[in-house]
Write an enzyme that holds these catalytic residues in place. Structure first.
Site, PDB file in Angstrom:
ATOM      1  N   GLU A 139      46.097  35.819  40.800  1.00  0.00           N
ATOM      2  CA  GLU A 139      45.159  36.346  41.804  1.00  0.00           C
ATOM      3  C   GLU A 139      43.803  36.554  41.145  1.00  0.00           C
ATOM      4  OE1 GLU A 139      46.339  40.087  43.679  1.00  0.00           O
ATOM      5  OE2 GLU A 139      44.236  40.516  44.116  1.00  0.00           O
ATOM      6  N   ARG A 153      35.287  39.533  42.648  1.00  0.00           N
ATOM      7  CA  ARG A 153      34.463  40.681  42.248  1.00  0.00           C
ATOM      8  C   ARG A 153      33.389  40.292  41.252  1.00  0.00           C
ATOM      9  NH1 ARG A 153      39.315  44.959  40.966  1.00  0.00           N
ATOM     10  NH2 ARG A 153      40.492  44.373  42.797  1.00  0.00           N
ATOM     11  N   THR A 209      40.776  40.542  46.580  1.00  0.00           N
ATOM     12  CA  THR A 209      39.605  41.308  47.034  1.00  0.00           C
ATOM     13  C   THR A 209      38.866  40.574  48.158  1.00  0.00           C
ATOM     14  OG1 THR A 209      39.366  41.864  44.664  1.00  0.00           O
ATOM     15  CG2 THR A 209      37.836  42.890  46.174  1.00  0.00           C
ATOM     16  N   LYS A 234      50.661  43.946  50.501  1.00  0.00           N
ATOM     17  CA  LYS A 234      50.360  44.571  49.210  1.00  0.00           C
ATOM     18  C   LYS A 234      50.299  46.071  49.476  1.00  0.00           C
ATOM     19  CE  LYS A 234      46.057  44.908  46.523  1.00  0.00           C
ATOM     20  NZ  LYS A 234      45.176  44.154  45.625  1.00  0.00           N
TER      21      LYS A 234
HETATM   22  C1  3PG Z   1      43.737  45.404  42.577  1.00  0.00           C
HETATM   23  O1  3PG Z   1      42.660  44.971  42.838  1.00  0.00           O
HETATM   24  O2  3PG Z   1      44.757  44.980  43.113  1.00  0.00           O
HETATM   25  C2  3PG Z   1      43.802  46.541  41.634  1.00  0.00           C
HETATM   26  O3  3PG Z   1      42.517  46.889  41.200  1.00  0.00           O
HETATM   27  C3  3PG Z   1      44.660  46.288  40.457  1.00  0.00           C
HETATM   28  O4  3PG Z   1      45.009  47.530  40.038  1.00  0.00           O
HETATM   29  P1  3PG Z   1      45.216  47.880  38.502  1.00  0.00           P
HETATM   30  O5  3PG Z   1      43.913  47.522  37.811  1.00  0.00           O
HETATM   31  O6  3PG Z   1      45.464  49.374  38.497  1.00  0.00           O
HETATM   32  O7  3PG Z   1      46.376  47.099  38.000  1.00  0.00           O
END
Ligand code: 3PG
Length: 204
Positions: A42, A46, A69, A129
């Site tokens: 994924e 960003r 995102t 999710k």
């Molecule tokens: C995401 O975008 O899914 C999260 O920011 C990932 O979360 P983590 O950095 O706590 O693993």
């Protein structure tokens, strides 16, 4: 033939959530992850490099590359143009949900409440999710949400690490977990990423 979101979620126990600052890192990073056994990648939208990174990672044999995102239909269009094979969003709006589902794109939208899940069910979605997993109440919260929505399956993400992933994966409605711990911030150490991926893929 394109995969369903269930097939994608069942490919590996962990989906690495990637923040890529430099597109030249994308291909070696994908190679390290796939070699370590994590094929579903994924790439979060960003950074300015994200769309190029998706296109680069898709060149790696065995990689299944999606965009994360994705929070607007504009993001969705850009992600698809870059070659994304699935879409992850932090939350679920009707506008985005309608567009993604109308194209039949494998979609993993974020949910954190019963209302979010019901909005997803209305759009014909059953795979979500759970985000932000720890901040939204952790395992007790997901267990409580999953009970009435027995037909749904989840990928908890947010605050999960190497030490806690197995606890989440032990839950029946959890098909995989997401997390950024496989690729810590900073210049990538590909050998370390491959090793972390190997450990994560063994959690199956
Ligand atoms: C995401 O975008 O899914 C999260 O920011 C990932 O979360 P983590 O950095 O706590 O693993």
């Amino acid at each position: 033939m394109s995969l369903t979101i269930e097939q994608i979620m069942c490919t590996s126990p962990v989906i690495p959530v990637l923040v890529i600052d430099d597109a030249s890192h994308a291909r070696p990073l994908a190679e390290a992850l796939v070699s370590g056994g994590l094929r579903v990648l994924e790439v979060t939208l960003r950074t300015p490099a994200a769309l190029k990174a998706i296109a680069e990672m898709k060149q790696v044999e065995g990689a299944i590359v999606g965009a994360g995102t994705v929070s607007s239909t504009h993001d969705y269009d850009a992600a698809m143009k870059a070659g994304s094979e699935f879409i992850v969003s932090p939350g679920l709006t009707r506008t985005l949900g309608k567009v993604v589902t109308s194209h039949g794109t494998p979609f993993l939208p974020g949910i954190a409440t019963a209302g979010d899940i019901m909005r997803g069910l209305e759009l014909g979605l059953t795979h979500f999710k759970f985000f932000p997993a720890m901040a939204a109440g952790g395992i007790p919260a997901l267990k409580a949400l999953a009970a009435p929505f027995y037909q749904c399956r989840f990928c908890p993400t947010g605050g999960i690490g190497a030490d806690t992933a197995a606890d989440w994966l032990a839950l029946d409605p959890v098909l995989c977990v997401g997390g950024s711990w496989i690729t810590p911030k900073g210049p990538p150490d590909y050998a370390a990423v491959e090793e972390a991926a190997r450990k994560a893929s063994a959690l199956a």
